[in-house]
Design a protein around this motif. Structure first.
Motif, short mmCIF file in Angstrom:
data_model
loop_
_atom_site.label_atom_id
_atom_site.label_comp_id
_atom_site.label_asym_id
_atom_site.label_seq_id
_atom_site.Cartn_x
_atom_site.Cartn_y
_atom_site.Cartn_z
N GLN A 95 0.68 -0.97 -0.13
CA GLN A 95 -0.08 0.16 0.31
C GLN A 95 0.81 1.30 -0.10
OE1 GLN A 95 -3.51 0.31 2.33
NE2 GLN A 95 -3.80 1.27 2.18
N THR A 141 0.50 6.07 -0.32
CA THR A 141 -0.59 6.51 0.27
C THR A 141 0.47 7.96 -0.08
OG1 THR A 141 -1.54 5.73 1.77
CG2 THR A 141 -1.93 8.08 1.60
N SER A 167 0.04 12.30 -1.49
CA SER A 167 -0.63 13.67 -1.27
C SER A 167 -0.70 13.91 -3.22
CB SER A 167 0.24 14.30 -1.05
OG SER A 167 0.23 14.19 0.90
N GLU A 168 -1.62 14.58 -3.30
CA GLU A 168 -1.94 14.83 -5.04
C GLU A 168 -1.21 15.51 -5.12
OE1 GLU A 168 -5.83 16.61 -5.31
OE2 GLU A 168 -6.12 15.70 -6.95
N LYS A 205 2.20 15.00 -5.95
CA LYS A 205 3.46 14.69 -5.74
C LYS A 205 3.68 13.71 -6.77
CE LYS A 205 3.96 17.28 -2.32
NZ LYS A 205 4.69 18.46 -2.16
N GLU A 245 -6.46 12.54 -7.47
CA GLU A 245 -6.98 11.48 -6.92
C GLU A 245 -7.62 10.11 -8.00
OE1 GLU A 245 -9.77 14.59 -3.99
OE2 GLU A 245 -10.27 11.90 -3.39
N SER A 260 -5.73 7.02 -7.55
CA SER A 260 -6.31 5.81 -6.93
C SER A 260 -6.70 4.17 -7.48
CB SER A 260 -7.27 6.68 -5.29
OG SER A 260 -6.65 7.63 -5.01
N SER A 281 -3.22 4.87 -2.91
CA SER A 281 -4.21 5.72 -2.28
C SER A 281 -3.91 7.39 -2.11
CB SER A 281 -4.66 5.85 -1.01
OG SER A 281 -5.19 4.66 -0.45
N VAL A 282 -4.32 8.59 -3.79
CA VAL A 282 -4.13 9.64 -3.35
C VAL A 282 -5.15 10.23 -2.27
CG1 VAL A 282 -3.77 11.21 -4.58
CG2 VAL A 282 -2.74 9.34 -5.83
N LYS A 283 -4.26 10.94 -1.98
CA LYS A 283 -4.62 12.23 -0.75
C LYS A 283 -4.46 13.69 -1.60
CE LYS A 283 -1.89 11.87 2.07
NZ LYS A 283 -1.45 12.63 4.01
N PRO A 284 -6.24 14.24 -1.14
CA PRO A 284 -6.66 15.33 -1.59
C PRO A 284 -6.08 16.39 -0.93
CG PRO A 284 -8.49 14.32 -0.23
CD PRO A 284 -7.53 13.78 -0.67
#
Lengths: 114, 115
Positions: free
Chosen positions: A10, A12, A14-15, A17, A84, A87, A111-114
């Motif tokens: 997994q 994660t 950030s958007e 990046k 996003e 993802s 998972s891409v965080k906004p």
């Protein structure tokens, strides 16, 4: 036998990046296998993202790139700026020379965080 | 549009029972494959076929049989289902040659629970 290793189960990010998902492989033949990245977006089926059949070449699709590195036996997936909508679960796969059944890695959930 | 269709989409079976998973493709591909997906293992190859009448063992064939009666259809058979066969099963088809060789087209999957 042939095998594919994805070390991250997994990831994660950030958007906006950058992203790298690692893939290394081992093939039994003395030639060079075909290498693939497949993707499963939420609620959708598994589909081909990109494919490279020649060592040293780069494949690209939807802003993602992967370079076939025969010396390092690697095929890492990269993107300069994730969104996003990226993802998904990403699978690296190889198909050895000829008409051989593809083998898959364990998959990496992005998972891409906004 | 070419497609790979699996049935059933969900199945609950009892231990010791017989289970048949079916797959139909309209891609006119010679090759068809059965994989199972479990957390931490990705997709593991069970059986595959190069054409009607042919079946080959993949990496984890124990407890499974396969049948390819026609170009379009490829079945996976669990003669005596066990709880360890609880998983999501995916069927795929692919070209035997040409520029799209070994590019797979997947079905939506069958979720099997063996109780």
């Amino acid at each position: 036998g042939d095998s594919v290793t994805q070390t991250e189960g997994q990831v994660t990010v950030s958007e906006s990046k950058s992203l790298i998902i690692n893939c290394t492989y081992s093939a039994t033949s003395i030639g060079y296998p075909n290498l693939f990245w497949y993707v499963r977006y939420p609620g959708e089926g598994l589909q081909l993202l990109l494919k490279v059949i020649t060592a040293g070449q780069k494949g690209s699709s939807r802003g993602f790139e992967a370079t076939y590195n025969k010396e390092a036996t690697s095929f890492h997936l990269q993107k300069a700026s994730v969104q996003e909508s990226d993802s998904a679960v990403y699978y690296c796969a190889l198909s050895d020379l000829g008409n051989n059944a593809p083998r898959f890695g364990a998959g990496t959930k992005l998972s891409v965080k906004p | 549009e070419a497609a790979v269709t699996q049935s059933p989409r969900n199945k609950v079976a009892v231990t010791g029972g017989k289970v048949t998973l079916s797959c139909n493709q309209t891609n006119n591909h010679n090759n068809m494959y059965w994989y199972r997906q479990d957390t931490g293992h990705g997709l593991r190859l069970i059986h595959y076929s190069y054409g009607a009448g042919s079946t080959e063992k993949g990496d984890i064939p124990d407890g499974y049989k396969a049948s390819r009666p026609s170009q379009e259809n490829f079945s996976l058979i669990l003669e005596l289902a066990t709880p360890s066969q609880t998983s999501v099963y995916f069927c795929a088809s692919g070209d035997a040659g040409g520029p799209s060789q070994n590019t797979l087209y997947f079905g939506a999957g069958t979720r099997l629970s063996v109780l």
